[in-house]
Design an enzyme around this catalytic site. Structure first.
Site, PDB file in Angstrom:
ATOM      1  N   ASP A  49      10.223 -10.805  -9.903  1.00 20.74           N
ATOM      2  CA  ASP A  49      11.248 -11.518  -9.140  1.00 20.74           C
ATOM      3  C   ASP A  49      12.602 -11.401  -9.837  1.00 20.74           C
ATOM      4  O   ASP A  49      12.760 -11.867 -10.976  1.00 20.74           O
ATOM      5  CB  ASP A  49      10.841 -12.994  -9.019  1.00 20.74           C
ATOM      6  CG  ASP A  49      11.608 -13.717  -7.926  1.00 20.74           C
ATOM      7  OD1 ASP A  49      12.645 -13.200  -7.488  1.00 20.74           O
ATOM      8  OD2 ASP A  49      11.152 -14.807  -7.525  1.00 20.74           O
ATOM      9  N   ASP A  50      13.570 -10.811  -9.177  1.00 16.96           N
ATOM     10  CA  ASP A  50      14.921 -10.642  -9.726  1.00 16.96           C
ATOM     11  C   ASP A  50      14.949  -9.739 -10.965  1.00 16.96           C
ATOM     12  O   ASP A  50      15.821  -9.887 -11.823  1.00 16.96           O
ATOM     13  CB  ASP A  50      15.571 -12.007 -10.085  1.00 16.96           C
ATOM     14  CG  ASP A  50      15.807 -12.891  -8.868  1.00 16.96           C
ATOM     15  OD1 ASP A  50      15.442 -12.495  -7.748  1.00 16.96           O
ATOM     16  OD2 ASP A  50      16.355 -14.000  -9.043  1.00 16.96           O
ATOM     17  N   CYS A  89      14.853 -13.174  -2.015  1.00 14.65           N
ATOM     18  CA  CYS A  89      13.400 -13.340  -2.118  1.00 14.65           C
ATOM     19  C   CYS A  89      12.604 -13.295  -0.813  1.00 14.65           C
ATOM     20  O   CYS A  89      11.743 -12.452  -0.639  1.00 14.65           O
ATOM     21  CB  CYS A  89      13.095 -14.654  -2.832  1.00 14.65           C
ATOM     22  SG  CYS A  89      13.666 -14.655  -4.531  1.00 14.65           S
ATOM     23  N   ARG A  93      10.256 -10.160   0.421  1.00 15.87           N
ATOM     24  CA  ARG A  93       8.791 -10.308   0.421  1.00 15.87           C
ATOM     25  C   ARG A  93       8.219 -10.088   1.815  1.00 15.87           C
ATOM     26  O   ARG A  93       7.129  -9.536   1.995  1.00 15.87           O
ATOM     27  CB  ARG A  93       8.408 -11.706  -0.074  1.00 15.87           C
ATOM     28  CG  ARG A  93       8.497 -11.826  -1.567  1.00 15.87           C
ATOM     29  CD  ARG A  93       8.879 -13.210  -2.048  1.00 15.87           C
ATOM     30  NE  ARG A  93       9.621 -13.023  -3.269  1.00 15.87           N
ATOM     31  CZ  ARG A  93       9.045 -12.862  -4.461  1.00 15.87           C
ATOM     32  NH1 ARG A  93       7.744 -12.968  -4.582  1.00 15.87           N
ATOM     33  NH2 ARG A  93       9.773 -12.619  -5.526  1.00 15.87           N
ATOM     34  N   LYS A 142       4.074 -16.053  -6.251  1.00 14.53           N
ATOM     35  CA  LYS A 142       5.072 -16.659  -5.349  1.00 14.53           C
ATOM     36  C   LYS A 142       4.956 -16.072  -3.943  1.00 14.53           C
ATOM     37  O   LYS A 142       5.078 -14.876  -3.750  1.00 14.53           O
ATOM     38  CB  LYS A 142       6.445 -16.388  -5.945  1.00 14.53           C
ATOM     39  CG  LYS A 142       7.609 -16.728  -5.033  1.00 14.53           C
ATOM     40  CD  LYS A 142       8.901 -16.553  -5.816  1.00 14.53           C
ATOM     41  CE  LYS A 142      10.107 -16.453  -4.912  1.00 14.53           C
ATOM     42  NZ  LYS A 142      11.347 -16.284  -5.684  1.00 14.53           N
ATOM     43  N   HIS A 144       6.546 -17.450  -0.511  1.00 13.90           N
ATOM     44  CA  HIS A 144       7.904 -17.456   0.041  1.00 13.90           C
ATOM     45  C   HIS A 144       8.049 -16.940   1.469  1.00 13.90           C
ATOM     46  O   HIS A 144       9.109 -16.475   1.867  1.00 13.90           O
ATOM     47  CB  HIS A 144       8.878 -16.718  -0.900  1.00 13.90           C
ATOM     48  CG  HIS A 144      10.146 -17.491  -1.095  1.00 13.90           C
ATOM     49  ND1 HIS A 144      11.161 -17.110  -1.943  1.00 13.90           N
ATOM     50  CD2 HIS A 144      10.557 -18.653  -0.518  1.00 13.90           C
ATOM     51  CE1 HIS A 144      12.146 -17.982  -1.878  1.00 13.90           C
ATOM     52  NE2 HIS A 144      11.794 -18.928  -1.027  1.00 13.90           N
ATOM     53  N   SER A 167      10.716 -20.461  -4.444  1.00 14.61           N
ATOM     54  CA  SER A 167      11.249 -20.054  -5.745  1.00 14.61           C
ATOM     55  C   SER A 167      11.084 -21.132  -6.805  1.00 14.61           C
ATOM     56  O   SER A 167      11.095 -22.323  -6.502  1.00 14.61           O
ATOM     57  CB  SER A 167      12.732 -19.686  -5.629  1.00 14.61           C
ATOM     58  OG  SER A 167      12.872 -18.529  -4.839  1.00 14.61           O
ATOM     59  N   HIS A 230      12.835 -14.709 -12.428  1.00 17.41           N
ATOM     60  CA  HIS A 230      13.767 -15.563 -11.665  1.00 17.41           C
ATOM     61  C   HIS A 230      14.061 -16.795 -12.519  1.00 17.41           C
ATOM     62  O   HIS A 230      13.161 -17.344 -13.143  1.00 17.41           O
ATOM     63  CB  HIS A 230      13.066 -15.955 -10.357  1.00 17.41           C
ATOM     64  CG  HIS A 230      13.936 -16.621  -9.337  1.00 17.41           C
ATOM     65  ND1 HIS A 230      14.526 -17.843  -9.546  1.00 17.41           N
ATOM     66  CD2 HIS A 230      14.298 -16.238  -8.085  1.00 17.41           C
ATOM     67  CE1 HIS A 230      15.216 -18.178  -8.463  1.00 17.41           C
ATOM     68  NE2 HIS A 230      15.094 -17.223  -7.557  1.00 17.41           N
ATOM     69  N   ASP A 282      11.456  -7.624  -6.348  1.00 16.82           N
ATOM     70  CA  ASP A 282      11.885  -8.043  -5.001  1.00 16.82           C
ATOM     71  C   ASP A 282      13.378  -7.865  -4.747  1.00 16.82           C
ATOM     72  O   ASP A 282      13.826  -7.874  -3.610  1.00 16.82           O
ATOM     73  CB  ASP A 282      11.466  -9.502  -4.724  1.00 16.82           C
ATOM     74  CG  ASP A 282      12.319 -10.510  -5.492  1.00 16.82           C
ATOM     75  OD1 ASP A 282      12.822 -10.194  -6.593  1.00 16.82           O
ATOM     76  OD2 ASP A 282      12.476 -11.636  -4.999  1.00 16.82           O
ATOM     77  N   ASN A 283      14.155  -7.746  -5.814  1.00 12.64           N
ATOM     78  CA  ASN A 283      15.606  -7.487  -5.686  1.00 12.64           C
ATOM     79  C   ASN A 283      16.180  -7.308  -7.084  1.00 12.64           C
ATOM     80  O   ASN A 283      15.493  -7.523  -8.081  1.00 12.64           O
ATOM     81  CB  ASN A 283      16.338  -8.615  -4.932  1.00 12.64           C
ATOM     82  CG  ASN A 283      16.062 -10.010  -5.461  1.00 12.64           C
ATOM     83  OD1 ASN A 283      15.403 -10.805  -4.800  1.00 12.64           O
ATOM     84  ND2 ASN A 283      16.545 -10.318  -6.652  1.00 12.64           N
ATOM     85  N   LYS A 303      21.650  -8.761  -7.253  1.00  4.33           N
ATOM     86  CA  LYS A 303      21.017  -9.584  -6.216  1.00  4.33           C
ATOM     87  C   LYS A 303      22.053 -10.178  -5.256  1.00  4.33           C
ATOM     88  O   LYS A 303      23.142 -10.575  -5.682  1.00  4.33           O
ATOM     89  CB  LYS A 303      20.256 -10.728  -6.895  1.00  4.33           C
ATOM     90  CG  LYS A 303      19.633 -11.732  -5.931  1.00  4.33           C
ATOM     91  CD  LYS A 303      18.869 -12.811  -6.696  1.00  4.33           C
ATOM     92  CE  LYS A 303      18.289 -13.847  -5.730  1.00  4.33           C
ATOM     93  NZ  LYS A 303      17.419 -14.817  -6.405  1.00  4.33           N
TER      94      LYS A 303
HETATM   95 MG    MG Z   1      14.066 -12.475  -6.037  1.00  3.10          MG
END
Ligand code: MG
Length: 487
Positions: A49-50, A89, A93, A142, A144, A167, A230, A282-283, A303
């Site tokens: 994540d991130d 996010c 996803r 996660k 989301h 998140s 994240h 995811d980003n 992001k």
């Molecule tokens: Mg993310």
């Protein structure tokens, strides 16, 4: 000499045998299916994540090491030009799990505790596609895609779920947010509020390893979307204070450890050559968090933007014996391509859905087929409902849009973010082969390219809409909504 005690076989004397002789030709296709079933691969998707483009060793991370990820890359293929559909996010996803642009299925931004919508029951997730063919399915991490019961993973193809529904910053102790208690969910039940986040990576990893052990004899799909890195960042004692890069590096080291544990579980169960393992993010990095943010390397922004730093992510796929080792694929692909690719590998020619999806099979790229090209004429980058950019070949065209930027100033210190400013980009064409950092607008030199990409964008606007040019898409579908909100 005939053994007198042995029965004197004659088909007519044995109705059962007669029946068998009659049945065997009928059973053969079933046996063939069973044999084929054994060839179907397992799928493991580990989703950070991130995590930015340059936050893994194989893309040049500094201040810490990622030996397990690097080993995965050395034994598999990594993509230099792999994208998420939107740099945030929930939207990202949703694209991965449904094979659709998030605009098509109506999930944008990042859903929070107040959200009253989620993934529609008629959409088809990777888990549902594979489960329909007998795969065991699990998600540890996660979700989301909506936190109300009807939107949870267990209602969308996953046999087992343990993790956060949204998140990890959506909790009361985060410095910049005011949220109610952060739930930790098992199945559909909240088993803890404001869980000890230092244990998340460990818990998810332990569950993943157990799931592999338990399903060694049947095909499975294991999805491990880590909540880290994240913000707020947390790390267990195993990795706290272990890297030069500080907490961020410690956290990535722990994710790398998790990858190693999962790979080792596959090895110990003899599943290495039966399993496609994918690692991606995811980003891009949440740059305003400075010390606690990752890096997109030489890519522009991070992001929350449609620049390469927001949407281009590290990607590695490993399947010894099927994917050649140590290769780099420079063709463009996107998370939406995983669903149709997995379906094809699982022997599913037709995805069990009447609904249109956007992803395409990228197995020729993954498996290193000679001269394989991206199956996409174009990839589209929306932010929310606005079409901000389109890529075709090595050309990327940005449409006029606003975006957030640190504008060269440093991000925050500790767990505090620094301030973003708003900036604006005009119509700009970048040649990503020569200029992956999107620094030099070459639109005036290539009016023909601009015209071609404009035309591609028009198709997307007609289909998926575009708030920047005030267009309604003909091909968009609503998300699922709580009953009192449905019209
Ligand atoms: Mg993310």
């Amino acid at each position: 000499m005939r053994d007198r005690t042995a029965p004197h076989h004659h088909v007519d004397d044995f109705p059962t045998m007669k029946l068998l002789i009659f049945l065997v030709p009928l059973l053969l296709p079933l046996l063939a299916i069973a044999a084929e079933a054994d060839d179907r691969p397992n799928f493991v998707v580990i989703y950070a994540d991130d995590l930015g483009y340059a936050d893994v060793g194989f893309n040049g991370a500094k201040g810490y090491q990622t030996p397990h990820l690097d080993r995965l890359a050395a034994r598999g293929v990594r993509f230099s030009d792999f994208y998420v559909a939107q740099a945030v996010c929930s939207a990202s996803r949703t694209a991965l799990l449904t094979g659709c642009y998030p605009n098509r299925v109506g999930i944008l931004g990042a859903l929070g505790p107040q959200s009253r919508h989620g993934i529609h029951e008629s959409e088809t997730t990777i888990a549902e596609v594979l489960k329909s063919r007998g795969y065991a399915t699990a998600i540890y991490g996660k979700w989301h895609l909506g936190h109300h019961p009807q939107f949870l993973p267990t209602r969308h193809g996953f046999d087992d779920y343990f993790g956060l529904p949204y998140s990890n910053d959506m909790w009361p102790k985060h410095p910049t947010a005011k949220f109610p208690a952060l739930p930790l969910i098992e199945g559909e039940k909240t088993i803890a509020e404001n869980p000890d986040q230092t244990q998340l990576v460990t818990w998810y990893t332990e569950r993943a390893v157990k799931f592999i052990d338990q399903n060694r004899d049947k095909p499975f799909f294991l999805y491990v979307p880590h909540a880290m890195p994240h913000v707020p960042l947390f790390v267990s004692d195993k990795f706290a204070g272990k890297t030069e890069r500080g907490l961020f590096g410690d956290v990535i080291s722990e994710i790398d450890w998790s990858v190693g544990q999962i790979v080792e579980a596959l090895e110990q169960n003899g599943l290495t050559e039966k399993t496609l393992v994918i690692f991606t993010s995811d980003n891009g990095p949440w740059l305003s968090y400075g010390e606690h943010a990752g890096s997109a390397g030489g890519l522009r922004e991070g992001k929350g933007t449609s620049f390469e730093g927001g949407v281009r992510v590290p990607f590695v796929a490993c399947w010894p014996g099927k994917i050649p080792a140590g290769k780099v694929c420079r063709e463009m692909a996107m998370t939406i391509d995983l669903l149709p690719t997995f379906a094809r590998l699982a022997g599913i020619d037709e995805i069990p859905s009447q609904r249109r999806i956007d992803g395409l099979n990228i197995w020729p790229l993954l498996s290193g087929q000679k001269d394989a090209k991206s199956p996409h004429e174009a990839l589209y980058f929306y932010w929310g409902e606005g079409l901000e950019a389109v890529r075709s070949g090595n050309w990327k065209l940005h449409f006029p849009h606003g975006y957030r930027t640190l504008a060269g100033k440093p991000g925050g210190r500790g767990d505090q973010p620094g301030p973003y400013q708003q900036a604006k980009i005009e119509l700009s064409l970048f040649d990503l082969a020569a200029d992956p950092g999107e620094t030099t607008n070459v639109a005036e030199k290539h009016p023909d390219v601009v015209a071609r990409l404009q035309l591609l964008a028009e198709k997307a606007r007609d289909d998926l809409g575009d708030s920047l040019t005030k267009r309604k898409g003909k091909g968009i579908r609503p998300p699922g909504r709580l009953p009192e909100e449905s019209k």
